[in-house]
Design a protein around this motif. Sequence first.
Motif, mmCIF file in Angstrom:
data_model
loop_
_atom_site.group_PDB
_atom_site.id
_atom_site.type_symbol
_atom_site.label_atom_id
_atom_site.label_comp_id
_atom_site.label_asym_id
_atom_site.label_seq_id
_atom_site.Cartn_x
_atom_site.Cartn_y
_atom_site.Cartn_z
ATOM 1 N N UNK A 5 0.832 -1.201 0.000
ATOM 2 C CA UNK A 5 0.000 0.000 0.000
ATOM 3 C C UNK A 5 0.867 1.250 0.000
ATOM 4 N N UNK A 6 0.410 2.230 -0.766
ATOM 5 C CA UNK A 6 1.127 3.502 -0.788
ATOM 6 C C UNK A 6 0.886 4.221 0.538
ATOM 7 N N UNK A 7 1.937 4.832 1.062
ATOM 8 C CA UNK A 7 1.809 5.624 2.283
ATOM 9 C C UNK A 7 2.290 7.037 2.021
ATOM 10 N N UNK A 308 -13.243 5.343 4.316
ATOM 11 C CA UNK A 308 -12.197 5.838 3.426
ATOM 12 C C UNK A 308 -11.277 6.809 4.155
ATOM 13 N N UNK A 309 -11.856 7.686 4.947
ATOM 14 C CA UNK A 309 -11.032 8.620 5.725
ATOM 15 C C UNK A 309 -10.119 7.852 6.675
ATOM 16 N N UNK A 310 -10.669 6.841 7.342
ATOM 17 C CA UNK A 310 -9.844 6.024 8.240
ATOM 18 C C UNK A 310 -8.679 5.383 7.483
ATOM 19 N N UNK A 311 -8.951 4.940 6.269
ATOM 20 C CA UNK A 311 -7.891 4.324 5.470
ATOM 21 C C UNK A 311 -6.828 5.348 5.070
ATOM 22 N N UNK A 312 -7.251 6.544 4.699
ATOM 23 C CA UNK A 312 -6.293 7.595 4.355
ATOM 24 C C UNK A 312 -5.426 7.960 5.552
ATOM 25 N N UNK A 314 -4.713 5.982 8.043
ATOM 26 C CA UNK A 314 -3.820 4.844 8.277
ATOM 27 C C UNK A 314 -2.617 4.882 7.349
ATOM 28 N N UNK A 315 -2.793 5.482 6.183
ATOM 29 C CA UNK A 315 -1.690 5.587 5.237
ATOM 30 C C UNK A 315 -0.856 6.854 5.448
ATOM 31 N N UNK A 316 -1.208 7.647 6.452
ATOM 32 C CA UNK A 316 -0.400 8.808 6.798
ATOM 33 C C UNK A 316 -0.890 10.137 6.285
ATOM 34 N N UNK A 317 -2.037 10.184 5.633
ATOM 35 C CA UNK A 317 -2.575 11.465 5.167
ATOM 36 C C UNK A 317 -3.358 12.145 6.294
ATOM 37 N N UNK A 318 -3.194 13.456 6.476
ATOM 38 C CA UNK A 318 -3.996 14.179 7.469
ATOM 39 C C UNK A 318 -5.388 14.445 6.927
ATOM 40 N N UNK A 381 -4.964 8.540 -2.526
ATOM 41 C CA UNK A 381 -6.424 8.613 -2.571
ATOM 42 C C UNK A 381 -6.971 7.615 -3.587
ATOM 43 N N UNK A 382 -6.370 7.564 -4.760
ATOM 44 C CA UNK A 382 -6.839 6.624 -5.779
ATOM 45 C C UNK A 382 -6.682 5.179 -5.321
ATOM 46 N N UNK A 383 -5.552 4.886 -4.708
ATOM 47 C CA UNK A 383 -5.273 3.538 -4.228
ATOM 48 C C UNK A 383 -6.271 3.131 -3.151
ATOM 49 N N UNK A 384 -6.483 4.034 -2.177
ATOM 50 C CA UNK A 384 -7.411 3.723 -1.083
ATOM 51 C C UNK A 384 -8.841 3.617 -1.576
#
Length: 388
Positions: A5-7, A308-312, A314-318, A381-384
Motif C-alpha cells: 500500500x502507498x503511504x 475511506x477517511x480512516x484508510x487515508x 492509516x496511510x499517513x494522510x492528514x 487517494x486513488x489507491x485507497x
Amino acid sequence: MNASRRTAPVFPEWPRYGDEERAGLIRALEQGQWWRMGGSEVDSFEREFAAYHGAEHALAVTNGTHALELGLQVLGVGPGDEVIVPAFTFISSSQAAQRLGAVAVPVDVDLETYCIDVAAAEAAITPRTRAIMPVHMAGHFSDMDALGKLSADRGIPLLQDAAHAHGSRWRGSRVGETGSISAFSFQNGKLMTAGEGGLVLFPDQASRDEAFLRHSCGRPPTDRKYFHQTSGSNFRMNEFSASVLRGQLSRLDEQIDTREQRAPVLRRLLAEIPGVVPQGRDERADRVPHYMAMFRVPGIGEQRRNELVDELVARGLPAFVVFRAVYRTDGFWETGAPEEGVEALAERCPNSEAIASEGIWLHHRTLLGTEQQMHEVAEIVADALGEK
C-alpha cells in the motif's frame, strides 16, 4: 498494513513557528504587562492584521466563535431576530446567533464552492431577518457581488465568517475592503494560530468602539471607576497570544503563495481519479489561502466515506470527514432553532446533505508540501478508493 500500500510522504508539521514567535513571547513577558489594557502586543497585532487585510479597524478577541457573536451584537442581533447561515459550516456560525437568543436559519450552499447559495439566502429572508452570514469555506470567497447587492437591496447587513479566509481576495479586494464586518479565528488548526484566538474587522470606528465595550464587560479603556456602559462579557485577547500571532502573520503570505501553487496541481490530479470531485473555485476569488483541500466522492455514502477517511489516515494522510449540516447536530436544536424539522431542512438543502455525507478534507499543511508530494497524495487517494 499491507506493505504494497502507498503511504504518505512527510509533510510540514502544524503549527509552524520560529524565531518570530520566540521573540514575541519574550517581548510580551518582559514588558511586564500581560493583558491588553497595559501591554502593547494586542494593539500592535490589531494594527498589523487590519493593514494586511485592508481594514481601518480591528479588535482581537478570545476565539473565532466570540468574534462572530460580537459582530452580531454590533449589528443589533438579539432575541427573536433571524440570522441566515449556510447549512454546511462549522457549528459556531449558527451558535453565535443562537447564543444571543436569535434564530439561526440554515440555507443551502453551492455544490461547487461549498459557499452559501445566494438565491437560497434571498428566499429565506423574512421581516425578522437581521443579518446574513456568508462563510468563506476553506478560504474560498462567497459570491460577494451577489451578496453585496442582496444586502443593499434588502437592507440586511452581512457578517462574513472569515475563519478560513486569512489573506483572501475577491476581485482584488481584501476581506477588510468589502464594506462589512468580518470575523476570523486563530484556533490551533487555522491558517494563523495561537492555539485559540479571534479577531473582528470593522468598516467604521463607531462599530469598533461599541465592540470594544462589549468585549470588555461594557467598560471603556479609560475607565478607572467601574462605569460599565453596556452589557458584555470578557472576550479580551491576552498579550502572549497576540505576540505569537504577530509572528504567524509575518509568514502568512509566503505560505499562501505555496498553497496557491500546490492547490491547482492537487485539484487536477484528484479530478483525474474516477468518482472524485474536488471543491471548485470561483475565479473571481483571485487569492485563496486554502484552509482545506476538499473533495467529494459522490454516492459513496457516509459510512463508506468514514471508512475511506480512516484508510487515508492509516496511510499517513492528514484526512478528516467534513462538517455535518448544522441541523443534524443535537446542539443546533437546544435553543434558537427554526420551526422546520430536520427532514424539512434537509429537503431544501440537498447540496449541504451531499457534501456532508460525501466530503473529505485534507489539512492545509498538505499543500505546503512539494509538487511531487501532490502526486503522491493523489496516488494514495486513488489507491485507497480502489479498495473501498
